[in-house]
Design an enzyme around this catalytic site. Sequence first.
Site, PDB file in Angstrom:
ATOM      1  N   HIS A   1      55.877   5.238  11.860  1.00  0.00           N
ATOM      2  CA  HIS A   1      56.654   4.284  11.050  1.00  0.00           C
ATOM      3  C   HIS A   1      57.326   3.039  11.657  1.00  0.00           C
ATOM      4  O   HIS A   1      57.190   2.724  13.014  1.00  0.00           O
ATOM      5  CB  HIS A   1      57.489   4.734   9.970  1.00  0.00           C
ATOM      6  CG  HIS A   1      56.951   6.108   9.334  1.00  0.00           C
ATOM      7  ND1 HIS A   1      55.826   5.833   8.393  1.00  0.00           N
ATOM      8  CD2 HIS A   1      56.864   7.317   9.469  1.00  0.00           C
ATOM      9  CE1 HIS A   1      55.583   7.032   7.793  1.00  0.00           C
ATOM     10  NE2 HIS A   1      56.318   8.015   8.512  1.00  0.00           N
TER      11      HIS A   1
ATOM     12  N   GLU B   1      63.672   7.940   8.384  1.00  0.00           N
ATOM     13  CA  GLU B   1      62.672   8.490   9.355  1.00  0.00           C
ATOM     14  C   GLU B   1      62.310   7.751  10.558  1.00  0.00           C
ATOM     15  O   GLU B   1      62.070   8.138  11.571  1.00  0.00           O
ATOM     16  CB  GLU B   1      61.224   8.983   8.683  1.00  0.00           C
ATOM     17  CG  GLU B   1      60.215   9.794   9.572  1.00  0.00           C
ATOM     18  CD  GLU B   1      58.800  10.088   8.855  1.00  0.00           C
ATOM     19  OE1 GLU B   1      58.124  10.684   9.545  1.00  0.00           O
ATOM     20  OE2 GLU B   1      58.781   9.613   7.596  1.00  0.00           O
TER      21      GLU B   1
ATOM     22  N   HIS C   1      57.288  12.616  14.156  1.00  0.00           N
ATOM     23  CA  HIS C   1      57.765  12.363  12.846  1.00  0.00           C
ATOM     24  C   HIS C   1      58.627  13.348  12.129  1.00  0.00           C
ATOM     25  O   HIS C   1      59.047  14.149  12.828  1.00  0.00           O
ATOM     26  CB  HIS C   1      56.295  12.468  12.010  1.00  0.00           C
ATOM     27  CG  HIS C   1      55.299  11.389  11.948  1.00  0.00           C
ATOM     28  ND1 HIS C   1      55.358  10.301  11.118  1.00  0.00           N
ATOM     29  CD2 HIS C   1      54.439  11.096  12.904  1.00  0.00           C
ATOM     30  CE1 HIS C   1      54.010   9.609  11.337  1.00  0.00           C
ATOM     31  NE2 HIS C   1      53.975   9.971  12.653  1.00  0.00           N
TER      32      HIS C   1
ATOM     33  N   GLU D   1      55.764  16.957  13.120  1.00  0.00           N
ATOM     34  CA  GLU D   1      56.926  16.795  12.021  1.00  0.00           C
ATOM     35  C   GLU D   1      58.168  17.863  12.514  1.00  0.00           C
ATOM     36  O   GLU D   1      57.937  18.959  12.445  1.00  0.00           O
ATOM     37  CB  GLU D   1      56.209  17.334  10.969  1.00  0.00           C
ATOM     38  CG  GLU D   1      55.009  16.593  10.377  1.00  0.00           C
ATOM     39  CD  GLU D   1      55.471  15.420   9.536  1.00  0.00           C
ATOM     40  OE1 GLU D   1      56.557  14.779   9.542  1.00  0.00           O
ATOM     41  OE2 GLU D   1      54.510  14.559   9.239  1.00  0.00           O
TER      42      GLU D   1
END
Length: 306
Positions: free
Chosen positions: A96, A133, A188, A270
Amino acid sequence: MSYDESQPAPRRRFGRTPLTLTVAALVPAAVVGVLVWQGVGGADSHGGTAAAVTPGASPTGRSGTLLDDGVPGDTDPAAPAPGPLAGKVVVIDPGHNTRNHLHTGEINKQVQIGPTSKECDTTGTATNAGYAEAQFTLDVSHRLRDLLKKEGATVTLTQDDDRPFGPCVDERARIGNKAKADAVVSVHADGSAVGNRGFHVILPAVVKGGGADTTPIVGPSRDLGEHIAGRFAAVTGSAPSNYIGDGTGLDVRKDLGGLNLSTVPKVFVECGNMRDPKDAALLTSADWRQKAARGLAEGISGYLAR
């Protein structure tokens, strides 16, 4: 949260360099031998107890700036140190972008990810207190970069808080491909339901069509992912996900452009679930983020040294 869609429902030890002992040459009577100890810098470039993250704070740590624990970042990110990973190229993909929410039109644009298309990027998720995030991924990526460079690797980031949005998922894949990376890791954190805890590593499925062919990288990517899963659990103390991967900490997907379009070994990690209070407490801890970076680094190093 995997950046090109919302999440579907459900070694090498980095230690301190030994001290170097230099013994002065013996000289005639009246002069005694002198022992000189020279301390060589430790492997942890973020030594000491790091400051806690303030929700909503802008990420820092680009070349020549200060990381959030008050330690200067790399002043020459392009120059790797000699070490066991010398000659290896690693691309780190911080998921992101902290400003994606200001560019919804651009990030919603469809890009080809193989046989299908998907949005350029997403905003990612955040803790209930507002720690984004994108802030988390950039901080961990800086720490990971520093550790890998101490091992001699050449390290590239797909973005370093240096662009208004993105890059899009197809460009993220191209950056790793162009670098001819030995390994690419996309960092992430998930945005799942309360009670869903733990980390998982996303591996590429076999995807062909639309310019994508993951066949050559499926095996090496799994090897990379298994190394990372093992070391991440050992170093952080976090358990594999209790809601994805059946306790293995591994998940295979074919809907992520960053994996579909890669021609080099690549995985997504993640690191935890930002929407669960217990996981969020870890993700917002600078000390834990340093452990997360070390777990990733040890997994990458183990894979590259195989």
